[in-house]
Design an enzyme around this catalytic site. Structure first.
Site, PDB file in Angstrom:
ATOM      1  N   GLU A 111       3.105  -6.078   7.023  1.00 30.24           N
ATOM      2  CA  GLU A 111       2.248  -5.093   7.691  1.00 30.24           C
ATOM      3  C   GLU A 111       2.461  -5.025   9.191  1.00 30.24           C
ATOM      4  OE1 GLU A 111       1.374  -7.053   5.261  1.00 30.24           O
ATOM      5  OE2 GLU A 111       0.021  -6.029   3.867  1.00 30.24           O
TER       6      GLU A 111
ATOM      7  N   GLU B 260      -0.835  -9.338  -1.633  1.00 30.62           N
ATOM      8  CA  GLU B 260      -2.287  -9.589  -1.601  1.00 30.62           C
ATOM      9  C   GLU B 260      -2.875  -9.489  -3.016  1.00 30.62           C
ATOM     10  OE1 GLU B 260      -2.964  -6.628   1.558  1.00 30.62           O
ATOM     11  OE2 GLU B 260      -3.990  -8.235   2.642  1.00 30.62           O
TER      12      GLU B 260
ATOM     13  N   GLY C 143       0.188  -5.235   0.421  1.00 26.48           N
ATOM     14  CA  GLY C 143      -0.866  -5.180  -0.593  1.00 26.48           C
ATOM     15  C   GLY C 143      -0.388  -5.715  -1.934  1.00 26.48           C
TER      16      GLY C 143
ATOM     17  N   ALA D 176       0.859  -1.183   0.000  1.00 28.03           N
ATOM     18  CA  ALA D 176       0.000   0.000   0.000  1.00 28.03           C
ATOM     19  C   ALA D 176       0.892   1.228   0.000  1.00 28.03           C
ATOM     20  CB  ALA D 176      -0.871  -0.007   1.244  1.00 28.03           C
TER      21      ALA D 176
HETATM   22  N1  CAA Z   1       4.524   3.418   0.481  1.00 30.24           N
HETATM   23  C1  CAA Z   1       5.059   4.627   0.234  1.00 30.24           C
HETATM   24  N2  CAA Z   1       6.375   4.837   0.047  1.00 30.24           N
HETATM   25  C2  CAA Z   1       7.182   3.769   0.111  1.00 30.24           C
HETATM   26  C3  CAA Z   1       6.693   2.481   0.382  1.00 30.24           C
HETATM   27  C4  CAA Z   1       5.296   2.316   0.553  1.00 30.24           C
HETATM   28  N3  CAA Z   1       4.745   1.123   0.778  1.00 30.24           N
HETATM   29  N4  CAA Z   1       7.719   1.623   0.389  1.00 30.24           N
HETATM   30  C5  CAA Z   1       8.823   2.348   0.142  1.00 30.24           C
HETATM   31  N5  CAA Z   1       8.494   3.638  -0.027  1.00 30.24           N
HETATM   32  C6  CAA Z   1       9.408   4.737  -0.349  1.00 30.24           C
HETATM   33  C7  CAA Z   1      10.421   4.964   0.750  1.00 30.24           C
HETATM   34  O1  CAA Z   1       9.918   5.831   1.742  1.00 30.24           O
HETATM   35  C8  CAA Z   1      11.578   5.564  -0.022  1.00 30.24           C
HETATM   36  O2  CAA Z   1      11.273   6.911  -0.246  1.00 30.24           O
HETATM   37  P1  CAA Z   1      12.428   8.021  -0.336  1.00 30.24           P
HETATM   38  O3  CAA Z   1      13.313   7.585  -1.459  1.00 30.24           O
HETATM   39  O4  CAA Z   1      11.699   9.277  -0.538  1.00 30.24           O
HETATM   40  O5  CAA Z   1      13.114   7.923   1.002  1.00 30.24           O
HETATM   41  C9  CAA Z   1      11.518   4.856  -1.364  1.00 30.24           C
HETATM   42  O6  CAA Z   1      10.182   4.336  -1.465  1.00 30.24           O
HETATM   43  C10 CAA Z   1      12.493   3.714  -1.521  1.00 30.24           C
HETATM   44  O7  CAA Z   1      12.361   2.851  -0.390  1.00 30.24           O
HETATM   45  P2  CAA Z   1      13.630   2.229   0.333  1.00 30.24           P
HETATM   46  O8  CAA Z   1      14.666   3.268   0.554  1.00 30.24           O
HETATM   47  O9  CAA Z   1      13.121   1.493   1.505  1.00 30.24           O
HETATM   48  O10 CAA Z   1      14.156   1.255  -0.806  1.00 30.24           O
HETATM   49  P3  CAA Z   1      14.757  -0.206  -0.700  1.00 30.24           P
HETATM   50  O11 CAA Z   1      15.068  -0.616  -2.078  1.00 30.24           O
HETATM   51  O12 CAA Z   1      15.809  -0.262   0.348  1.00 30.24           O
HETATM   52  O13 CAA Z   1      13.569  -1.130  -0.152  1.00 30.24           O
HETATM   53  C11 CAA Z   1      11.376  -2.021  -0.062  1.00 30.24           C
HETATM   54  C12 CAA Z   1      12.445  -1.331  -0.934  1.00 30.24           C
HETATM   55  C13 CAA Z   1      11.867  -3.423   0.340  1.00 30.24           C
HETATM   56  C14 CAA Z   1      10.137  -2.133  -0.889  1.00 30.24           C
HETATM   57  C15 CAA Z   1      11.148  -1.183   1.222  1.00 30.24           C
HETATM   58  O14 CAA Z   1      10.912   0.149   0.854  1.00 30.24           O
HETATM   59  C16 CAA Z   1       9.966  -1.628   2.051  1.00 30.24           C
HETATM   60  O15 CAA Z   1      10.094  -2.551   2.846  1.00 30.24           O
HETATM   61  N6  CAA Z   1       8.816  -0.935   1.893  1.00 30.24           N
HETATM   62  C17 CAA Z   1       7.662  -1.139   2.717  1.00 30.24           C
HETATM   63  C18 CAA Z   1       6.939  -2.362   2.311  1.00 30.24           C
HETATM   64  C19 CAA Z   1       5.719  -2.521   3.162  1.00 30.24           C
HETATM   65  O16 CAA Z   1       5.745  -2.408   4.381  1.00 30.24           O
HETATM   66  N7  CAA Z   1       4.619  -2.821   2.483  1.00 30.24           N
HETATM   67  C20 CAA Z   1       3.387  -3.014   3.161  1.00 30.24           C
HETATM   68  C21 CAA Z   1       2.644  -1.748   3.144  1.00 30.24           C
HETATM   69  S1  CAA Z   1       1.206  -1.864   4.132  1.00 30.24           S
HETATM   70  C22 CAA Z   1       0.082  -2.635   3.179  1.00 30.24           C
HETATM   71  O17 CAA Z   1       0.321  -3.033   2.085  1.00 30.24           O
HETATM   72  C23 CAA Z   1      -1.238  -2.712   3.890  1.00 30.24           C
HETATM   73  C24 CAA Z   1      -2.343  -3.357   3.150  1.00 30.24           C
HETATM   74  O18 CAA Z   1      -2.477  -4.542   3.134  1.00 30.24           O
HETATM   75  C25 CAA Z   1      -3.366  -2.528   2.523  1.00 30.24           C
END
Ligand code: CAA
Length: 694
Positions: A128, A108, A105, A66
């Site tokens: 999450e 999912e 998501g 998400a």
């Molecule tokens: N939403 C918004 N922004 C996000 C994001 C997300 N889910 N995931 C990453 N970003 C942004 C980061 O804030 C970062 O922004 P900046 O460059 O401005 O700092 C940019 O994307 C790059 O992220 P990373 O520096 O973390 O890059 P990475 O290559 O080291 O890692 C990643 C990539 C493994 C995807 C890592 O970003 C990560 O773990 N992201 C979160 C994943 C997550 O928790 N997903 C679940 C979301 S909740 C959900 O999905 C709920 C639901 O069921 C509805």
């Protein structure tokens, strides 16, 4: 190629429709992406020329979840939980083509598809729980139906992803594509149609739930197994309840239950704190005066001076990342001992099944030892990790400066000394930096990086990138006594010592901080680290601390001697309150003329935490930390501050700076000027603001 909108496109290749998401950097599921997927699937279903659909992503990754920036804002249609059933209901098979990470998501969405293919490097997970929530778009109902309940519980409550190979073995992906992913996915989609394979709707698959239906105690057993790790966290319990619903309720009812449990968490403080922390960690990577395009030094080899506990632990980080290390000690004996410990540590990890023998052998092959500093002449970075003595460190840095090739970074792991002074002992102060690892250095995630007045942007940028490479979370701070973490910790230690004199019991102080969420309280921590460490530092500075000194004078150095602030039965790490210590405290209080009294838990907590927050306000005013959230990163990753409270600065904002300021004034009236609020705390409190407003 037709644009569905700015982020999603639709095209065809023969009889296969391809819906491609392009929302850099991580293809997060923002409103436009959700709408685009819905539109893309509708386009494919309506397109008579296609018989199957591939859902793919451009850029570095499949959907990583998400869009977290939308959390806390009014929901925008279409919701993900409404889009996924549309994919599942498609009359044509939909194949998810996964590369990079399919997270939250993103996974999912893939579970809504009828089939999933992935490239070998892909990782799939539901993280999450790390954001204080649970998968709220069907993940808790669909994942157990694919991988079985035990594995779904493990994945959802840990939040840790699994690799493509494992995903294939448990049925989470149907095929690994070794060649071009989209081409492979298209071929796979055609094959499905040709073979007349069914539209696999996971929501209708119940086979994998049967085992758990026969064994309902599985859930309580699982609860017990994660109780220690999940202590005080709200999300893991709701995750378990949601998975339990997948077993106990029909799919549609389970989805409703998942939503209720999701909403319960989403409105809570823990989720907000953990989501705040997610962005804080990423923000800490950015140093305002170091431009993004600063050229980096390529770190291909490292040298470490000192093969003690710290030096060895630091070496392991580099070895793990495939960077060769030369470790230097003054004697062959000390060197052999240090290398022996590294080997023993790896062997213990191998025996627990967390590292393969092959990986251990590879790591050890990257390690070489020497008793000559000259052997560091070609390395790209040296990290000095010897005992804390300014004169000795200056001598070593002077030598390294002459020995090491121009352009190599000279770093110190000091936790107390003035790195400006160390830098001045070299002809390259711009290449000198502090890299403060936390013990045990191969485990703790924090790397407190300390810039001097002269450290160059290139060296800072290189060390920030290096931290990520060796699996650490960095935060850049400036030079001052104790830097950020230990400077604040000292304030907590002072109060803990004072509280036991005033009448609180050692175990009460520890219990209050443990219940707050720290892994252990300050006295248990001191016993673990060794009480003699602080004793020696006090002796060096010529300061005394009656209780702590008396304990050390009795040889009670902590766990390693079986006695410290607590007694430890032989072979046990369980602290037992010890009347001898209480006697020492009572005597010290009498000598100091303190009338002992009952101290409430509330007072213990405030007096331990508020001076830290006050010190942090000074640290911010002095510009030692760039931003309040960096301090939170330091405390969560370096000192076990509970992440569900965001960190000390976020916690202060939650309590309200005005409340903290008022309490500080009350404590000042009772205990003196130590409690004078920092000017920044006073200013923000009076303006009704928080650290978040800085
Ligand atoms: N939403 C918004 N922004 C996000 C994001 C997300 N889910 N995931 C990453 N970003 C942004 C980061 O804030 C970062 O922004 P900046 O460059 O401005 O700092 C940019 O994307 C790059 O992220 P990373 O520096 O973390 O890059 P990475 O290559 O080291 O890692 C990643 C990539 C493994 C995807 C890592 O970003 C990560 O773990 N992201 C979160 C994943 C997550 O928790 N997903 C679940 C979301 S909740 C959900 O999905 C709920 C639901 O069921 C509805």
């Amino acid at each position: 190629m037709a644009a569905i909108n700015d982020f999603v496109s639709y095209e065809t290749q023969g009889t296969v429709g391809i819906v491609t998401i392009n929302n850099p950097p991580v293809n997060a599921l923002s409103q436009a992406v959700r709408a685009g997927i819905k539109g893309g699937i509708a386009a494919a279903v309506a397109d008579d020329s296609v018989t199957a659909v591939v859902l793919a992503c451009a850029g570095r990754t499949f959907i990583a979840g998400a869009d977290i920036t939308e959390f806390g804002k009014p929901p925008l249609d279409p919701a993900l939980q409404d889009v996924i059933p549309i994919i599942e209901a498609s009359s044509k098979p939909v194949v998810a083509a996964i590369h990079g990470t399919a997270l939250g998501g993103g996974l999912e969405t893939a579970l809504g598809c009828h089939y999933r293919v992935a490239n070998p490097g892909a990782r799939l997970g539901l993280p999450e729980v790390k954001l204080g929530i649970l998968p709220g778009a069907g993940g808790t109902q669909r994942l157990p139906r694919v991988v079985g309940v035990p594995m779904a519980l493990e994945m959802i409550t840990s939040g840790n992803p699994i690799g493509a190979k494992k995903a294939l073995s448990v049925g989470l992906v149907d095929k690994i594509i070794e060649t071009d992913l989209t081409e492979g996915a298209i071929a796979f989609a055609k094959q499905i149609v040709e073979e007349g394979r069914p539209l696999v709707k996971i929501s209708e698959q119940n086979g994998k739930l049967e085992e758990a239906r026969k064994n309902p105690s599985l859930f309580d057993d699982f609860r017990k197994s994660i109780a220690r790790k999940a202590r005080n966290f709200e999300a893991p319990e709701n995750c378990i309840k949601a998975v339990q619903a997948s077993v106990e309720l029909p799919f549609a009812e389970g989805i409703k239950r998942e939503r209720e449990l999701f909403m319960e968490l989403m409105v809570g403080e823990q989720a907000k704190a953990q989501q705040y922390f997610f962005f804080s960690e990423r923000l800490a990577n950015k140093i305002p005066d170091v431009p993004k395009d600063t050229p980096l030094i390529d770190i291909k080899s490292a040298g470490i001076v000192g093969a003690g506990t710290m030096g060895g632990g630091i070496a392991m980080n580099f070895l793990q990342a495939g960077i060769p290390v030369t470790i230097v000690e003054t004697s062959q004996e000390a060197l052999d001992k240090g290398i022996g410990i590294i080997k023993k540590n790896y062997a213990a990890t191998v025996s627990k099944g967390r590292l393969s023998q092959e990986a251990m052998d590879k790591n050890m092959s990257l390690l070489s030892g020497s008793t000559e500093l000259e052997d560091l002449k070609d390395v790209d970075i040296v990290i000095e990790a010897i005992f804390e003595n300014m004169e000795v460190k200056k001598e070593i840095f002077g030598k390294l400066d002459k020995i090491c090739k121009p352009g190599s970074i000279l770093a110190t792991n000091t936790s107390t000394l003035d790195i400006n002074e160390i830098g001045a002992a070299t002809s390259r102060p711009e290449y000198v930096i502090g890299l403060h690892f936390f013990s045990p250095a191969n485990v703790m995630k924090l790397l407190e990086e300390v810039r001097t007045d002269k450290t160059s942007a290139t060296v800072m940028a290189t060390c920030m990138a290096l931290a990520k490479k060796i699996g650490k979370v960095p935060a850049m701070v400036g030079v001052c006594e104790g830097f950020v973490g230990n400077r604040m910790l000292a304030k907590r230690g002072e109060q803990a010592g004072q509280l036991i004199l005033e009448g609180a019991k050692v175990e009460d102080v520890d219990r209050v901080l443990y219940d707050f969420g720290f892994p252990m309280g300050p006295f248990a921590m001191s016993d673990l680290a060794g009480n003699d460490v602080g004793w020696r530092i006090r002796q060096g500075k010529g300061v005394t601390s009656p209780v702590a000194d008396a304990i050390c004078e009795l040889g009670r150095f902590g766990q390693k001697t079986g006695d410290g602030y607590y007694h430890y039965a032989k072979g046990s790490r369980t602290p037992e309150p010890d009347p001898i210590v209480e006697d020492i405290i009572v005597k010290a209080a009498r000598d100091a003329g303190i009338n002992r009294r009952q101290v409430s838990d509330e007072e213990i907590l405030k007096r331990c935490i508020y001076p830290m927050i006050n010190e942090a306000a000074k640290i911010l005013e002095e510009g030692i930390a760039t931003r309040a959230s960096d301090i939170d990163v330091i405390w969560v990753y370096g000192y076990g501050w509970p992440v569900y409270r965001g960190g000390p600065m976020r916690y202060a904002d939650h309590i309200g700076l005005k409340n903290i300021y008022d309490d500080m004034l009350k404590f000042k009236a009772e205990h003196g000027d130590n409690w004078t609020p920092a000017p920044l705390l006073e200013k923000l409190a009076k303006e009704g603001k928080g650290f978040k407003d800085l």
